[in-house]
Design a protein around this motif. Structure first.
Motif, PDB file in Angstrom:
ATOM      1  N   ASP A 103       0.670  -1.239   0.164  1.00 23.48           N
ATOM      2  CA  ASP A 103       0.040  -0.003  -0.072  1.00 23.48           C
ATOM      3  C   ASP A 103       0.662   1.162  -0.156  1.00 23.48           C
ATOM      4  O   ASP A 103       0.466   2.248   0.150  1.00 23.48           O
ATOM      5  N   ARG A 104       2.121   1.076  -0.107  1.00 23.63           N
ATOM      6  CA  ARG A 104       3.006   2.187  -0.451  1.00 23.63           C
ATOM      7  C   ARG A 104       3.232   3.104   0.745  1.00 23.63           C
ATOM      8  O   ARG A 104       3.124   4.421   0.612  1.00 23.63           O
ATOM      9  N   TYR A 105       3.240   2.735   1.972  1.00 23.39           N
ATOM     10  CA  TYR A 105       3.222   3.712   3.268  1.00 23.39           C
ATOM     11  C   TYR A 105       4.157   2.830   4.280  1.00 23.39           C
ATOM     12  O   TYR A 105       4.229   1.663   4.448  1.00 23.39           O
ATOM     13  N   ALA A 106       4.656   3.966   5.170  1.00 22.16           N
ATOM     14  CA  ALA A 106       5.135   3.456   6.453  1.00 22.16           C
ATOM     15  C   ALA A 106       4.786   4.272   7.719  1.00 22.16           C
ATOM     16  O   ALA A 106       4.496   5.467   7.457  1.00 22.16           O
ATOM     17  N   ILE A 107       4.590   3.591   8.694  1.00 24.21           N
ATOM     18  CA  ILE A 107       4.147   4.389   9.751  1.00 24.21           C
ATOM     19  C   ILE A 107       5.387   4.520  10.862  1.00 24.21           C
ATOM     20  O   ILE A 107       5.770   3.296  11.383  1.00 24.21           O
ATOM     21  N   VAL A 108       6.010   5.745  11.286  1.00 28.68           N
ATOM     22  CA  VAL A 108       6.724   5.753  12.393  1.00 28.68           C
ATOM     23  C   VAL A 108       6.550   6.500  13.289  1.00 28.68           C
ATOM     24  O   VAL A 108       5.608   7.388  13.418  1.00 28.68           O
ATOM     25  N   GLN A 109       7.192   6.399  14.425  1.00 32.86           N
ATOM     26  CA  GLN A 109       7.255   7.235  15.743  1.00 32.86           C
ATOM     27  C   GLN A 109       8.187   8.642  15.285  1.00 32.86           C
ATOM     28  O   GLN A 109       8.999   8.235  14.421  1.00 32.86           O
ATOM     29  N   PRO A 110       7.849   9.470  15.948  1.00 30.04           N
ATOM     30  CA  PRO A 110       8.816  10.655  15.593  1.00 30.04           C
ATOM     31  C   PRO A 110      10.126  10.592  15.678  1.00 30.04           C
ATOM     32  O   PRO A 110      10.926  11.383  15.076  1.00 30.04           O
ATOM     33  N   GLY A 111      10.548   9.474  16.683  1.00 31.42           N
ATOM     34  CA  GLY A 111      12.018   9.797  17.005  1.00 31.42           C
ATOM     35  C   GLY A 111      12.725   8.727  16.095  1.00 31.42           C
ATOM     36  O   GLY A 111      14.061   8.666  16.116  1.00 31.42           O
ATOM     37  N   VAL A 112      11.972   8.104  14.959  1.00 28.27           N
ATOM     38  CA  VAL A 112      12.826   7.256  14.119  1.00 28.27           C
ATOM     39  C   VAL A 112      13.693   8.282  13.227  1.00 28.27           C
ATOM     40  O   VAL A 112      13.449   9.278  12.900  1.00 28.27           O
ATOM     41  N   ILE A 113      15.093   7.689  12.979  1.00 24.72           N
ATOM     42  CA  ILE A 113      16.136   8.338  12.429  1.00 24.72           C
ATOM     43  C   ILE A 113      15.493   8.220  10.986  1.00 24.72           C
ATOM     44  O   ILE A 113      15.369   7.078  10.754  1.00 24.72           O
ATOM     45  N   ASN A 114      15.700   9.217  10.068  1.00 24.47           N
ATOM     46  CA  ASN A 114      15.391   9.138   8.688  1.00 24.47           C
ATOM     47  C   ASN A 114      16.239   7.857   7.776  1.00 24.47           C
ATOM     48  O   ASN A 114      15.735   7.124   7.260  1.00 24.47           O
ATOM     49  N   GLY A 115      17.691   7.783   8.134  1.00 23.90           N
ATOM     50  CA  GLY A 115      18.666   6.846   7.890  1.00 23.90           C
ATOM     51  C   GLY A 115      18.104   5.345   8.047  1.00 23.90           C
ATOM     52  O   GLY A 115      18.140   4.434   7.309  1.00 23.90           O
ATOM     53  N   ASP A 116      17.554   5.334   9.339  1.00 23.41           N
ATOM     54  CA  ASP A 116      17.137   3.963   9.693  1.00 23.41           C
ATOM     55  C   ASP A 116      15.792   3.256   8.993  1.00 23.41           C
ATOM     56  O   ASP A 116      15.426   2.369   8.836  1.00 23.41           O
ATOM     57  N   LEU A 117      14.884   4.540   8.735  1.00 27.53           N
ATOM     58  CA  LEU A 117      13.950   4.251   7.811  1.00 27.53           C
ATOM     59  C   LEU A 117      14.412   3.658   6.343  1.00 27.53           C
ATOM     60  O   LEU A 117      13.892   2.883   5.844  1.00 27.53           O
ATOM     61  N   GLN A 118      15.239   4.343   5.921  1.00 25.73           N
ATOM     62  CA  GLN A 118      15.933   3.798   4.606  1.00 25.73           C
ATOM     63  C   GLN A 118      16.460   2.619   4.740  1.00 25.73           C
ATOM     64  O   GLN A 118      16.128   1.715   3.839  1.00 25.73           O
ATOM     65  N   LYS A 119      16.890   2.124   5.812  1.00 34.00           N
ATOM     66  CA  LYS A 119      17.374   1.048   6.034  1.00 34.00           C
ATOM     67  C   LYS A 119      16.441  -0.436   5.962  1.00 34.00           C
ATOM     68  O   LYS A 119      16.566  -1.170   5.551  1.00 34.00           O
ATOM     69  N   ALA A 120      15.272   0.267   6.815  1.00 33.45           N
ATOM     70  CA  ALA A 120      14.064  -0.835   6.774  1.00 33.45           C
ATOM     71  C   ALA A 120      13.601  -0.737   5.572  1.00 33.45           C
ATOM     72  O   ALA A 120      12.945  -1.888   5.201  1.00 33.45           O
ATOM     73  N   LEU A 121      13.535   0.103   4.637  1.00 33.22           N
ATOM     74  CA  LEU A 121      12.856   0.123   3.274  1.00 33.22           C
ATOM     75  C   LEU A 121      13.665  -0.477   2.390  1.00 33.22           C
ATOM     76  O   LEU A 121      13.134  -1.354   1.486  1.00 33.22           O
ATOM     77  N   ALA A 122      15.023  -0.605   2.351  1.00 33.11           N
ATOM     78  CA  ALA A 122      15.879  -1.053   1.212  1.00 33.11           C
ATOM     79  C   ALA A 122      15.714  -2.505   0.951  1.00 33.11           C
ATOM     80  O   ALA A 122      15.455  -2.707  -0.323  1.00 33.11           O
TER      81      ALA A 122
END
Lengths: 457, 415
Positions: A103-122
Motif C-alpha cells: 500500500d506504499r506507506y510506512a508508519i513511524v514514531q517521531p524519533g525514528v532516524i531518517n536513515g534507519d527508515l531508509q535501511k528498513a525500506l531498502a
C-alpha cells in the motif's frame, strides 16, 4: 527552574530516569546546529502519545513553554528553547510501527532516524525520498516539523509531499489524527500539511504516516567542472529549463570544493571555479539518455572535465563528502552562517552573481554551494561573533541576499526553516495580511502560545 | 591533524550517527557533541566542575569514532582525555581505577600484581566464580593470566626461519604480556616464518593509554619516555603491535603529547611512521605469506576493534582474501562491542546492550571462530558468550599462524 510541585507532577508521568533538570544535563539541550543557545528548565523523554498528552496538560495548566526536539540538527534554531520551560525530546519514541510496501506507506514514531527508515525500506526495494544532510542522525519528527529537503528533492519533492497522515497532540492535550494511509485523500482540509514546517509551534507530532516509493533501478553520478562559476550556474538553468530532470544537481564553488577536499581527500578537482555533482536515476536506458543529454549541455557551457563515478562506493564517497560540507566549513572560521535563500531556477546565475557581489561589498568570505537544480542556495558565510564590526557586516550581507532573492521572486528558506535565524526577515517575502493569517492560525490552535514560543509566529 | 579546539565545533551532529554510546542511549548528553559543548561551557566558566559533569564526560568508550568522522576536524579524543584528567583531579576516581593506574605506572608493579592474580585464579572454586561478575562479564568467563609474562619467556631477539628479509620491533602491550601469550607466540612465529628478525625490547612498558583515560597524566609521561627510549631501533623498518589501542597510542597520541612531555618531535614522528598493526603488516607482505592447505575452509566471522578501524584498517579484507578461511560476515563487524578499556566494567548495562546484539549476529553466522584484533574486545566478546557457545574468540594472527604451521595442533589459544 520549574516549581518543585510541577517537577513532581512531571516525574510522576515519565519517571525519574526520563526527567532531566540538572544544569549539566540541561546544557546539552540548549543548542542545535544554529548559533543561538538557551537552556531549558527541564528535559523529558516521552515514550508514548499518552505521556505526551499528559505532559502537555500539565504544562498548559501551569503556563510552561513546551519545545519539541529530535536529534537537534536543525540549522535555524528551531528547537532552541528561547523562553525556557520544557524540552520534549522524542528520541526514545523511535519505533518503526509498520512498513507496508503493497500500500506504499510506512508508519513511524517521531524519533525514528531518517536513515534507519531508509535501511528498513531498502530490503523491499523502496525508499523515502527526503534526504537532508543530517539524514543519518535527524529524526522523522524533526524532518516533518522542519519540512526537510535534501539534494534529491529536486526530482522527488520535499517532506510535505510524502506526509500522508499525522497523529498530533494539541495544546489542550487532545490527540488528533490528521490524514490517513491513503495516497489520495481529499477529506477535509489537508491538515497534516499545516504541521509540515510548523517548527513545533502548533502541536506535537507523535506518529507519522509517510508515502514510500520504489527505489530507482539504477543511478548514475557525474562530476563536472567549469573554469567559471557563471558558466556552471548557466548550465544548471539550461539543463533544467530544457526539461531534463536529474535526481540531484549540486553546485559547489572553488572554496567549498577545497574545504571539503581538505577534510576528506576525495580527489575532487581543486582548480575549477565551479563544480557540479549531478545524479540521474531510473531505468538503465533513461539514465543513459539523460546522461548523454546532460553531457552535451555542459559541454556547450564550456565544461572542463566530466567524470562519471565508476562504483557504488565512489558514489557514496562523493555524497558523504557533500553531506559533510556544513561541518567542513566550521573549521574555517569561529562562526558560520549557513543561509538557505532560494530562487526560481532560471534566476540561479543571477543570484550567484549577486551573492558574490554582496560578499565582496561587505568584505566577507563565503563559500557557495547549492541544490542548484531547484534554486536552493547555501551560501556559507564565515565570520567571528566576537568581532562586532565583522558580525554586523555578516548580517547586513544576509539581509541584502534575502532582499535580492525577494526581488527575483525567491524566498527566505528552501529547506532549513525560519526558527530564530530568519524571523526578522519574514516581511521581505510575506506581506502583513499573510503574516496575520499565520498568526490567526497559531492563536486558534495554540491560544496560550505554549508551543515553541519566541519563534517566527 | 589539528589539535582540538572545541570552539570550532559547528554542532552539526555528524558524531551522533557514529557514537556507539549515543546509539544505545539516544540522549544528547551521551553524545560527543554534548561533551564538546560541556567542555566549552566548563572552560568558559558557565558550568562549574561537578561529579555529574565528570560522569557525563566519562560515559564514553574513547573509541575515537567521533574524531575520525568529524567534518570540522575537532579532536574529541584529545579534548576528552584532557577533560578526564581535570575531572579525575577534582573529583577523584573509583578505588579500582586508581589501583589500575597505580599498577600500570611501573612494569614491576604490573608484573607483581599479575603474578599474584595468576596464583589466585587457580584457588577460587568455579562455583563461586560463576556467581561473581566483573562489570558486564561473569567472573568464570574472564581469561586466565599467563603463567609467566610473555616477554620473560622470550629472548630479546628472535632470528627468522630461513633467509632474513628484515628486522622489526614488536611492542607486545600488557595484554599479550600478561594475559594472551598465545597472541604473542603467534605474532613472533608468523613474523619469523615470513623471514623477519623480531626484536622485543625488554624495557618496553604499558603504552599509558589507560592512565591517560583516567587522568594520570604525569605518571603516563614516565611510561611514554621509557617506550620512546627503547622502541626506535635503527635497523627495524616497522614497529609491530598486536593491540590496536597500543598502536593508536604510539601512532597518534605520542606525537600529540610530544610537546607536553618534552619528547624529541622528530623521534616521535619517526616512531609513528613505523608503527603498524600485525595484520596490516601481513596484508602489505601477502606475497611472502605461506599458508598450508586445509581440507575444508574454516568458518570464521570478524569484529573490527574501534581503534583499528579509526587509526589503522580493519582486518576484514585480509580475512576475506585467505582461501583457507570461509569468511561469514556478521553484518555489524564495524560496530563497537562496548568494551572500551574499562567501560564494560564502569557501565555494564550500556556495554552489555552493545555486545548482546553483536553476539547474536555472530552466532547466526555459524562460524567456529570469532576473530578480533583487540584484547579488550576479546575479553568482552568472550565474556558475553556462554559455555554452550561453539564460537571461539581469537586474534586473527593466531588463526594465520595456525594456518602457516599447517599442523592440527591449535597452538595455545584455547581457554
Amino acid at each position: 527552574m520549574l516549581n518543585p510541585a510541577v517537577s513532581k507532577e512531571l516525574v510522576d508521568i515519565v519517571g525519574r530516569d526520563r526527567f532531566l533538570d540538572q544544569l549539566e544535563e540541561l546544557t546539552c539541550y540548549s543548542y542545535d546546529s544554529f548559533l543561538e543557545e538557551a537552556i531549558p528548565d527541564a528535559v523529558l523523554f516521552p515514550v508514548s502519545t499518552d505521556e505526551v498528552s499528559h505532559i502537555v496538560q500539565i504544562a498548559s495548566r501551569h503556563g510552561i513553554p513546551v519545545t519539541a526536539r529530535g536529534a537537534g540538527t536543525s540549522v535555524c534554531g528551531a528547537p532552541v528553547p528561547v523562553q525556557h520551560g520544557i524540552v520534549l525530546c522524542f528520541t526514545h519514541m523511535n519505533r518503526i510501527l509498520e512498513v507496508n510496501t503493497r500500500d506504499r506507506y510506512a508508519i513511524v514514531q517521531p524519533g525514528v532516524i531518517n536513515g534507519d527508515l531508509q535501511k528498513a525500506l531498502a530490503p523491499y526495494g523502496f525508499f523515502f525520498p527526503p534526504d537532508p544532510g543530517s539524514m543519518n542522525m535527524s529524526t522523522m519528527g524533526g524532518n516533518v516539523a522542519q519540512n526537510a529537503g535534501g539534494p534529491r528533492c529536486l526530482k522527488y519533492g520535499v517532506t510535505v509531499d510524502y506526509v500522508l497522515g499525522l497523529e498530533v497532540v494539541l495544546a489542550s492535550g487532545k490527540v488528533v489524527r490528521l490524514g490517513s494511509r491513503n495516497i489520495k485523500d481529499v477529506t477535509g482540509y489537508r491538515l497534516s500539511a499545516l504541521f509540515c514546517g510548523s517548527e513545533g509551534t502548533l502541536g506535537l507530532i507523535t506518529e507519522i504516516i509517510v508515502k514510500v516509493v520504489p527505489a530507482p533501478v539504477t543511478t548514475k553520478t557525474l562530476m563536472v567542472t567549469f573554469k567559471d562559476l557563471d558558466d556552471t550556474a548557466e548550465s544548471v538553468a539550461d539543463i533544467i529549463g530544457s526539461g531534463i530532470l536529474p535526481a540531484a544537481m549540486e553546485l559547489m564553488d572553488k572554496m567549498t570544493v577545497n574545504a571539503i577536499e581538505d577534510a576528506v581527500h576525495l580527489g575532487l578537482p581543486r582548480e575549477a571555479d565551479g563544480s557540479l555533482l549531478i545524479e540521474v536515476d531510473g531505468s538503465e536506458e533513461t539514465c543513459e539518455r539523460e546522461i548523454r543529454q546532460i553531457i552535451e549541455k555542459v559541454k556547450q557551457h564550456g565544461a572542463v572535465t566530466i567524470e562519471e563515478a565508476a562504483t557504488e562506493e565512489e558514489k557514496e564517497r562523493i555524497w558523504a563528502a557533500r553531506r559533510s560540507s556544513y561541518g567542513v566549513f566550521a573549521k574555517l572560521a569561529p562562526d558560520i552562517v549557513s543561509e538557505d535563500v532560494t530562487v526560481p531556477v532560471s534566476k540561479v546565475p543571477a543570484m550567484i552573481r549577486k551573492i558574490q557581489e554582496i560578499c565582496a561589498h561587505y568584505n566577507l568570505t563565503a563559500g557557495i554551494l547549492a541544490h542548484a537544480g531547484d534554486g536552493n542556495m547555501h551560501p556559507l558565510i564565515a565570520g567571528n561573533r566576537q568581532d562586532k564590526d565583522e558580525w554586523t557586516r555578516v548580517w547586513q550581507a544576509v539581509h541584502d541576499m534575502f532582499a535580492a532573492a525577494a526581488e527575483m521572486g525567491g524566498t527566505l528558506s528552501g529547506e532549513h526553516g525560519i526558527g530564530l535565524a530568519k524571523s526578522e526577515f519574514l516581511p521581505l517575502v510575506m506581506d502583513e495580511d499573510s503574516r496575520e493569517f499565520m498568526q490567526v492560525i497559531k492563536k486558534a490552535v495554540d491560544p496560550g502560545n505554549m508551543f515553541n514560543p519566541g519563534k517566527f509566529v | 591533524m589539528s589539535c582540538g579546539n572545541s570552539a570550532r565545533c559547528g554542532k552539526c551532529g555528524v558524531c551522533l550517527a557514529v557514537c556507539p554510546v549515543y546509539k544505545v542511549l539516544m540522549e544528547e548528553q551521551a553524545s560527543p557533541r554534548a561533551r564538546i559543548q560541556l567542555i566549552k561551557a566548563y572552560e568558559s566558566g558557565r558550568l562549574p566542575s561537578s561529579k555529574l559533569l565528570k560522569e557525563l564526560i566519562n560515559k564514553c568508550l574513547m573509541c575515537g569514532s567521533c574524531a575520525a568522522n568529524c567534518p570540522s576536524g575537532v579532536d574529541h579524543y584529545s579534548k576528552f582525555m584532557h577533560m578526564r584528567a581535570e575531572m579525575a583531579k577534582a573529583h577523584g576516581d573509583r578505588i579500582e581505577i586508581r589501583s589500575l593506574v597505580y599498577l600500570l605506572a611501573r612494569e614491576q608493579r604490573i608484573k607483581f600484581a599479575a603474578n599474584l592474580a595468576q596464583k589466585g585464579q587457580g584457588m577460587i572454586p568455579e562455583s563461586l566464580l560463576k556467581k561473581c561478575s566483573f562489570g558486564s562479564i561473569s567472573a568464570d568467563r574472564l581469561p586466565n593470566l599467563n603463567i609467566k609474562p610473555f616477554r620473560s619467556s622470550m629472548g630479546e631477539t628472535i632470528e627468522p626461519k630461513g633467509e632474513c628479509r628484515g628486522t622489526v620491533v614488536y611492542f607486545t602491550g600488557c595484554a599479550t604480556n600478561y594475559i594472551f601469550e598465545s597472541v604473542g607466540k603467534a605474532t613472533v612465529g608468523l613474523l619469523s616464518q615470513m623471514g623477519y628478525r623480531v626484536i622485543i625490547p625488554k624495557e618496553q612498558t604499558c603504552c599509558s593509554i589507560p592512565m591517560l583515560y583516567h587522568g594520570a597524566v604525569d605518571q603516563a609521561g614516565d611510561n611514554i619516555r621509557q617506550n620512546m627510549n627503547c622502541l626506535l631501533v635503527e635497523e627495524a623498518t616497522s614497529v609491530i603491535v598486536d593491540c590496536p589501542t597500543c598502536g593508536a597510542a604510539l601512532k597518534k597520541e605520542y606525537p600529540m603529547l610530544a610537546e607536553r612531555y618534552g619528547l624529541d618531535p622528530q623521534a616521535v614522528n619517526q616512531l609513528a611512521e613505523k608503527v603498524v598493526d600485525i595484520m596490516s603488516f601481513v596484508q602489505e607482505h601477502l606475497d611472502i605469506l605461506e599458508l598450508q592447505p586445509v581440507s575444508k575452509p574454516i568458518p570464521v566471522t570478524y569484529h573490527a576493534p574501534c581503534h583499528l578501524k579509526n587509526v589503522f584498517q580493519p582486518s576484514e579484507q585480509l580475512i576475506r582474501h585467505i582461501a583457507q578461511l570461509d569468511y561469514r560476515p556478521s553484518g555489524d563487524a564495524l560496530n563497537c562491542c562496548g568494551g572500551g578499556g574499562t567501560f564494560f566494567y564502569e557501565y555494564p548495562e550500556i556495554s552489555a546492550r552493545m555486545s548482546k546484539v553483536k553476539t547474536e549476529n555472530a552466532r547466526k553466522t555459524g562460524a567456529s571462530f570469532w576473530l578480533t584484533d583487540c584484547p579488550v574486545c576479546h575479553i568482552n566478546l568472550h565474556g558475553q558468550l556462554g559455555r554452550e557457545d561453539m564460537l571461539q574468540v581469537a586474534h586473527p594472527v593466531e588463526m594465520l599462524y595456525y594456518l602457516a604451521k599447517g599442523t592440527a595442533a591449535k597452538g595455545d589459544e584455547g581457554e
